[in-house]
Design a protein around this motif. Structure first.
Motif, PDB file in Angstrom:
ATOM      1  N   SER A 147     105.599  -3.797  51.300  1.00  0.00           N
ATOM      2  CA  SER A 147     105.177  -5.004  50.603  1.00  0.00           C
ATOM      3  C   SER A 147     103.749  -5.381  50.977  1.00  0.00           C
ATOM      4  O   SER A 147     103.314  -5.227  52.122  1.00  0.00           O
ATOM      5  N   THR A 148     103.029  -5.887  49.985  1.00  0.00           N
ATOM      6  CA  THR A 148     101.691  -6.441  50.225  1.00  0.00           C
ATOM      7  C   THR A 148     101.709  -7.963  50.169  1.00  0.00           C
ATOM      8  O   THR A 148     100.662  -8.596  50.294  1.00  0.00           O
ATOM      9  N   VAL A 149     102.891  -8.538  49.962  1.00  0.00           N
ATOM     10  CA  VAL A 149     103.080  -9.992  49.954  1.00  0.00           C
ATOM     11  C   VAL A 149     103.915 -10.341  51.179  1.00  0.00           C
ATOM     12  O   VAL A 149     105.043  -9.863  51.333  1.00  0.00           O
ATOM     13  N   SER A 150     103.386 -11.171  52.064  1.00  0.00           N
ATOM     14  CA  SER A 150     104.025 -11.408  53.357  1.00  0.00           C
ATOM     15  C   SER A 150     105.395 -12.061  53.230  1.00  0.00           C
ATOM     16  O   SER A 150     106.274 -11.836  54.063  1.00  0.00           O
ATOM     17  N   LEU A 155     106.143   3.575  56.084  1.00  0.00           N
ATOM     18  CA  LEU A 155     105.038   3.157  56.945  1.00  0.00           C
ATOM     19  C   LEU A 155     104.129   4.328  57.291  1.00  0.00           C
ATOM     20  O   LEU A 155     102.910   4.162  57.428  1.00  0.00           O
ATOM     21  N   ALA A 156     104.709   5.527  57.411  1.00  0.00           N
ATOM     22  CA  ALA A 156     103.897   6.703  57.725  1.00  0.00           C
ATOM     23  C   ALA A 156     102.930   7.037  56.590  1.00  0.00           C
ATOM     24  O   ALA A 156     101.817   7.548  56.828  1.00  0.00           O
ATOM     25  N   ARG A 157     103.324   6.717  55.358  1.00  0.00           N
ATOM     26  CA  ARG A 157     102.478   7.015  54.198  1.00  0.00           C
ATOM     27  C   ARG A 157     101.523   5.865  53.857  1.00  0.00           C
ATOM     28  O   ARG A 157     100.619   6.051  53.047  1.00  0.00           O
ATOM     29  N   ARG A 158     101.727   4.725  54.491  1.00  0.00           N
ATOM     30  CA  ARG A 158     100.903   3.553  54.138  1.00  0.00           C
ATOM     31  C   ARG A 158      99.514   3.659  54.778  1.00  0.00           C
ATOM     32  O   ARG A 158      99.379   4.027  55.945  1.00  0.00           O
ATOM     33  N   GLU A 159      98.509   3.311  53.980  1.00  0.00           N
ATOM     34  CA  GLU A 159      97.151   3.315  54.480  1.00  0.00           C
ATOM     35  C   GLU A 159      96.680   1.876  54.689  1.00  0.00           C
ATOM     36  O   GLU A 159      96.915   0.999  53.859  1.00  0.00           O
TER      37      GLU A 159
END
Length: 284
Positions: free
Chosen positions: A181-184, A278-282
């Motif tokens: 998610s990019t929204v907290s 999470l491993a693929r998240r930049e």
């Protein structure tokens, strides 16, 4: 062969040490968080409501107090897990604080495992405290004697353990959402919706299996959808064993085994998905 075993042992010990460090830092942050303090106070107040509710039942005061207290405990534990995941994972990702943790030679999987371990330990500690308070409320409440008193030994703590596992499953889902998610606030909102849907699934299945009160149109429309959802969404109502403590109606060993297996399997699957996401998240 000996060198390989030594290398694997060293790697496992190193990974466990790093995970323990993340778990300890998560424990400290979770106990200091204002959301934990607020929700914990709410849980204590709900136990107080359970104590008072016993006075409204002249026949089964302890059973009523126990039922209300169990509901308040389950609600509080789920909220606590959601807020802990929000503070320890979602907020760190949103504010890029996670970059300081990942600056060390550690894997992102160890970060997630440590944080989830912290949430699980905090949840167990909260459940023990709330459980002791509920025992006190049931023992003191009501003012009337009842013929069949609830069982406050192993059945009581087994029910509490089921609530901890229930909340851990909701927390694992929220953790998985937090990694993408990019929204907290999204992990908190979707985690709450997941908890409500999982709890309602069992009642919905039971209602449809009884024929939906003869409403064939409703049965034909919704039964295929619910049958599909049951393979995707865990039935959290299967982890609620309060009738064992309240009415001495013990669930079968097979029921408990498959309920726990379901919860553990879903938690493991969600943690694996969270680790891969999470491993693929930049982070920029």
């Amino acid at each position: 062969m000996g060198a390989l075993q030594g290398a694997l042992t060293f790697f496992l010990a190193f990974w466990l040490t790093i995970m323990l460090e993340f778990a300890l830092s998560g424990l400290r942050s979770g106990l200091r968080g204002r959301s934990f303090q607020a929700v914990f106070v709410l849980g204590v107040l709900l136990i107080g409501v359970a104590y008072l509710s016993g006075f409204f039942s002249p026949r089964q005061p302890q059973t009523v107090a126990l039922d209300v207290g169990f509901s308040g405990m389950r609600f509080s534990l789920i909220l606590l897990n959601l807020f802990w995941v929000q503070e320890l994972v979602a907020r760190e990702i949103d504010r890029k604080i996670i970059l300081f943790s990942l600056a060390y030679p550690v894997s992102r999987t160890s970060f997630l495992a440590g944080r989830f371990a912290a949430v699980l330990i905090l949840s167990m500690l909260a459940a023990i405290v709330l459980g002791l308070l509920l025992l006190l409320a049931v023992a003191m409440g009501g003012g009337y004697g009842q013929e069949f008193a609830p069982v406050l030994g192993v059945p009581f703590w087994a029910t509490v353990a089921g609530f901890v596992l229930d909340a851990a499953l909701v927390g694992a889902f929220s953790l998985c959402i937090a990694t993408l998610s990019t929204v907290s606030a999204l992990p908190l909102a979707l985690g709450a919706a997941f908890a409500v849907a999982g709890k309602a699934l069992g009642a919905t299945l039971a209602y449809l299996s009884r024929g939906a009160d003869g409403d064939q149109e409703m049965l034909a429309r919704y039964n295929p959808i619910v049958e599909l959802i049951r393979w995707l969404l865990p039935d959290l109502s299967r982890l609620d064993w309060r009738e064992w403590s309240m009415y001495q109606l013990a669930p079968g060993a097979e029921v408990v085994f498959w309920s726990v297996t379901m919860a553990v399997a879903y938690i493991a699957l969600l943690l694996v998905c969270a680790s891969l996401l999470l491993a693929r998240r930049e982070f920029s």
